[in-house]
Design a protein around this motif. Structure first.
Motif, PDB file in Angstrom:
ATOM      1  N   GLY A 146       0.836  -1.202   0.000  1.00 49.48           N
ATOM      2  CA  GLY A 146       0.000   0.000   0.000  1.00 49.48           C
ATOM      3  C   GLY A 146       0.870   1.251   0.000  1.00 49.48           C
ATOM      4  N   ILE A 147       0.673   2.118  -1.001  1.00 50.04           N
ATOM      5  CA  ILE A 147       1.440   3.364  -1.109  1.00 50.04           C
ATOM      6  C   ILE A 147       0.488   4.542  -0.887  1.00 50.04           C
ATOM      7  N   THR A 148       0.856   5.430   0.030  1.00 49.57           N
ATOM      8  CA  THR A 148       0.012   6.584   0.342  1.00 49.57           C
ATOM      9  C   THR A 148       0.815   7.868   0.178  1.00 49.57           C
ATOM     10  N   TYR A 149       0.194   8.896  -0.423  1.00 54.69           N
ATOM     11  CA  TYR A 149       0.829  10.196  -0.662  1.00 54.69           C
ATOM     12  C   TYR A 149       0.027  11.294   0.040  1.00 54.69           C
ATOM     13  N   ASN A 150       0.710  12.363   0.394  1.00 52.98           N
ATOM     14  CA  ASN A 150      -0.005  13.519   0.935  1.00 52.98           C
ATOM     15  C   ASN A 150      -0.528  14.433  -0.171  1.00 52.98           C
ATOM     16  N   ASN A 151       0.059  14.336  -1.371  1.00 54.05           N
ATOM     17  CA  ASN A 151      -0.447  15.077  -2.531  1.00 54.05           C
ATOM     18  C   ASN A 151       0.096  14.425  -3.799  1.00 54.05           C
ATOM     19  N   PHE A 152      -0.481  14.813  -4.937  1.00 56.51           N
ATOM     20  CA  PHE A 152      -0.078  14.223  -6.213  1.00 56.51           C
ATOM     21  C   PHE A 152       0.440  15.246  -7.223  1.00 56.51           C
ATOM     22  N   ASN A 153       0.430  16.503  -6.868  1.00 56.39           N
ATOM     23  CA  ASN A 153       0.795  17.515  -7.867  1.00 56.39           C
ATOM     24  C   ASN A 153       1.598  18.678  -7.273  1.00 56.39           C
ATOM     25  N   LYS A 154       2.392  18.381  -6.249  1.00 59.74           N
ATOM     26  CA  LYS A 154       3.220  19.422  -5.643  1.00 59.74           C
ATOM     27  C   LYS A 154       4.624  18.889  -5.421  1.00 59.74           C
ATOM     28  N   PHE A 155       5.564  19.817  -5.452  1.00 54.03           N
ATOM     29  CA  PHE A 155       6.957  19.475  -5.167  1.00 54.03           C
ATOM     30  C   PHE A 155       7.126  19.263  -3.669  1.00 54.03           C
ATOM     31  N   GLY A 156       7.921  18.276  -3.281  1.00 55.25           N
ATOM     32  CA  GLY A 156       8.189  18.035  -1.872  1.00 55.25           C
ATOM     33  C   GLY A 156       7.034  17.337  -1.198  1.00 55.25           C
ATOM     34  N   LYS A 157       6.954  16.029  -1.401  1.00 60.86           N
ATOM     35  CA  LYS A 157       5.804  15.296  -0.893  1.00 60.86           C
ATOM     36  C   LYS A 157       6.212  14.329   0.211  1.00 60.86           C
ATOM     37  N   ILE A 158       5.194  13.837   0.898  1.00 66.53           N
ATOM     38  CA  ILE A 158       5.379  12.823   1.932  1.00 66.53           C
ATOM     39  C   ILE A 158       4.781  11.521   1.415  1.00 66.53           C
ATOM     40  N   VAL A 159       5.540  10.447   1.533  1.00 64.45           N
ATOM     41  CA  VAL A 159       5.112   9.155   0.997  1.00 64.45           C
ATOM     42  C   VAL A 159       5.308   8.083   2.056  1.00 64.45           C
TER      43      VAL A 159
ATOM     44  N   LEU B  19       0.234   9.860   7.843  1.00 65.35           N
ATOM     45  CA  LEU B  19       1.544   9.995   7.225  1.00 65.35           C
ATOM     46  C   LEU B  19       2.575  10.536   8.218  1.00 65.35           C
ATOM     47  N   PRO B  20       3.846  10.182   8.044  1.00 65.98           N
ATOM     48  CA  PRO B  20       4.890  10.693   8.947  1.00 65.98           C
ATOM     49  C   PRO B  20       5.088  12.191   8.768  1.00 65.98           C
ATOM     50  N   LYS B  21       5.518  12.856   9.820  1.00 66.81           N
ATOM     51  CA  LYS B  21       5.766  14.292   9.742  1.00 66.81           C
ATOM     52  C   LYS B  21       7.158  14.556   9.155  1.00 66.81           C
ATOM     53  N   PRO B  22       7.282  15.591   8.328  1.00 69.80           N
ATOM     54  CA  PRO B  22       8.598  15.918   7.765  1.00 69.80           C
ATOM     55  C   PRO B  22       9.543  16.421   8.834  1.00 69.80           C
ATOM     56  N   SER B  23      10.815  16.169   8.638  1.00 73.31           N
ATOM     57  CA  SER B  23      11.831  16.589   9.597  1.00 73.31           C
ATOM     58  C   SER B  23      13.145  16.774   8.864  1.00 73.31           C
ATOM     59  N   PHE B  24      13.869  17.836   9.185  1.00 76.31           N
ATOM     60  CA  PHE B  24      15.164  18.078   8.543  1.00 76.31           C
ATOM     61  C   PHE B  24      16.088  16.896   8.736  1.00 76.31           C
ATOM     62  N   TRP B  25      16.101  16.320   9.931  1.00 75.73           N
ATOM     63  CA  TRP B  25      17.061  15.257  10.236  1.00 75.73           C
ATOM     64  C   TRP B  25      16.677  13.939   9.594  1.00 75.73           C
ATOM     65  N   LYS B  26      15.415  13.762   9.237  1.00 70.99           N
ATOM     66  CA  LYS B  26      15.006  12.539   8.545  1.00 70.99           C
ATOM     67  C   LYS B  26      15.437  12.557   7.082  1.00 70.99           C
ATOM     68  N   ASN B  27      15.522  13.772   6.502  1.00 71.24           N
ATOM     69  CA  ASN B  27      15.966  13.900   5.109  1.00 71.24           C
ATOM     70  C   ASN B  27      16.560  15.283   4.880  1.00 71.24           C
ATOM     71  N   PRO B  28      17.780  15.508   5.361  1.00 69.69           N
ATOM     72  CA  PRO B  28      18.395  16.832   5.188  1.00 69.69           C
ATOM     73  C   PRO B  28      18.651  17.178   3.724  1.00 69.69           C
ATOM     74  N   TRP B  29      18.802  16.160   2.863  1.00 69.66           N
ATOM     75  CA  TRP B  29      19.079  16.425   1.448  1.00 69.66           C
ATOM     76  C   TRP B  29      17.974  17.247   0.802  1.00 69.66           C
ATOM     77  N   TYR B  30      16.733  16.986   1.183  1.00 65.94           N
ATOM     78  CA  TYR B  30      15.616  17.733   0.591  1.00 65.94           C
ATOM     79  C   TYR B  30      15.737  19.223   0.903  1.00 65.94           C
ATOM     80  N   TYR B  31      16.017  19.555   2.158  1.00 60.11           N
ATOM     81  CA  TYR B  31      16.065  20.958   2.579  1.00 60.11           C
ATOM     82  C   TYR B  31      17.300  21.663   2.023  1.00 60.11           C
ATOM     83  N   ILE B  32      18.416  20.939   1.944  1.00 66.68           N
ATOM     84  CA  ILE B  32      19.613  21.513   1.315  1.00 66.68           C
ATOM     85  C   ILE B  32      19.357  21.766  -0.169  1.00 66.68           C
TER      86      ILE B  32
END
Length: 280
Positions: free
Chosen positions: A156-169, A211-224
């Protein structure tokens, strides 16, 4: 094959597009042997991109047949271990090719490979499971009739959105289902009906709207990347919106563009910094 070359780079580059990606149940993926990955399908090719990039084992994917009609597209998709499945709406003349694809899958199962099928049979941007088509059940039945010990792993794959940059999956992987869990003495019609009922229950249980909450430490590459890759991010998003307006391909086009353009952009950026520091 092209798949083997880009799998690891794609896994890293997706970190700049996906804000937070969480997997549960990775231990449920068999380390060897024939497997049918039975997944929901709400985000076009991007569903397969995520699974193929992050699963250690090689994944062969069944994809909509119309994109294979052009020779170049067929060559590229085949190099990514994708195989066509045609619908009636794509032309009666192509339906016979589905038998070739199923036979290819059976051959792969005999070699202990893993095949991904989207059990809803079509893609729409939705959070609820659509009625399942018969393809997954037919593929499993054909493999079992050929005495192949294939297991079914629901995803099962769940998304927070389908048409925006920077999503949670979030990707939830269920426990493998064995042949014995499905009716053994039944007509084909009854078998497929019961197969879909059981698989539907498993998939619905895996579709997690928490869905999990975004966090800099979970994925610093995205924020950089928001700072460093801003020109590519803006170009990819703008281009994708124009090309995919009214369709389900926004994430597929955006992610694909970034996977191929970001390395070139980084090389050009490094050269620019080099020359600026050397000659200025």
């Amino acid at each position: 094959m092209f798949y083997d070359i880009i799998q690891l780079p794609a896994r890293f580059l997706l970190k700049f597009f996906i804000k937070r990606l969480e997997f549960t149940g990775l231990e449920n993926l068999p380390k060897s042997g024939a497997v049918i990955l039975a997944s929901n399908h709400s985000n076009s090719f991007f569903d397969a991109v995520i699974l193929c990039a992050y699963f250690v084992r090689r994944v062969w994917s069944l994809a909509r047949g119309d994109v294979f009609k052009k020779p170049l597209a067929k060559k590229v998709l085949s190099s990514l271990y994708m195989m066509p499945m045609y619908r009636l709406s794509e032309g009666k003349e192509y339906l016979g090719d589905n038998d070739d694809t199923f036979n290819k899958c059976i051959s792969l199962f005999k070699q202990g490979e893993m095949v991904l099928i989207f059990s809803e049979g079509l893609c729409t941007h939705q959070t609820k499971l659509l009625p399942l088509k018969k393809g997954t059940g037919r593929l499993a039945q054909k493999a079992w009739d050929d005495k192949i010990d294939v297991v079914i792993v629901p995803i099962g794959i769940t998304y927070n959105n389908f048409n925006k940059f920077g999503k949670i999956v979030k990707v939830n992987i269920g426990k493998p289902m064995q042949k014995e869990e499905f009716p053994q003495e039944a007509t084909e019609g009854m078998f497929l009906k019961e197969f879909n009922r059981i698989l539907t229950e498993k998939l619905n249980a895996l579709l997690d709207t928490t869905l999990p909450k975004p966090s800099f430490w979970k994925n610093p590459w995205y924020y950089i990347g928001l700072v460093i890759n801003f020109p590519v991010n803006a170009l990819a998003t703008g281009l994708s919106r124009k090309l995919t307006r009214g369709s389900v391909f926004f994430d597929s086009i955006t992610a694909g563009f970034m996977i191929f353009v970001l390395p070139i952009y980084w090389i050009l950026l490094a050269l620019l910094i080099y020359f600026l520091t050397k000659f200025v």
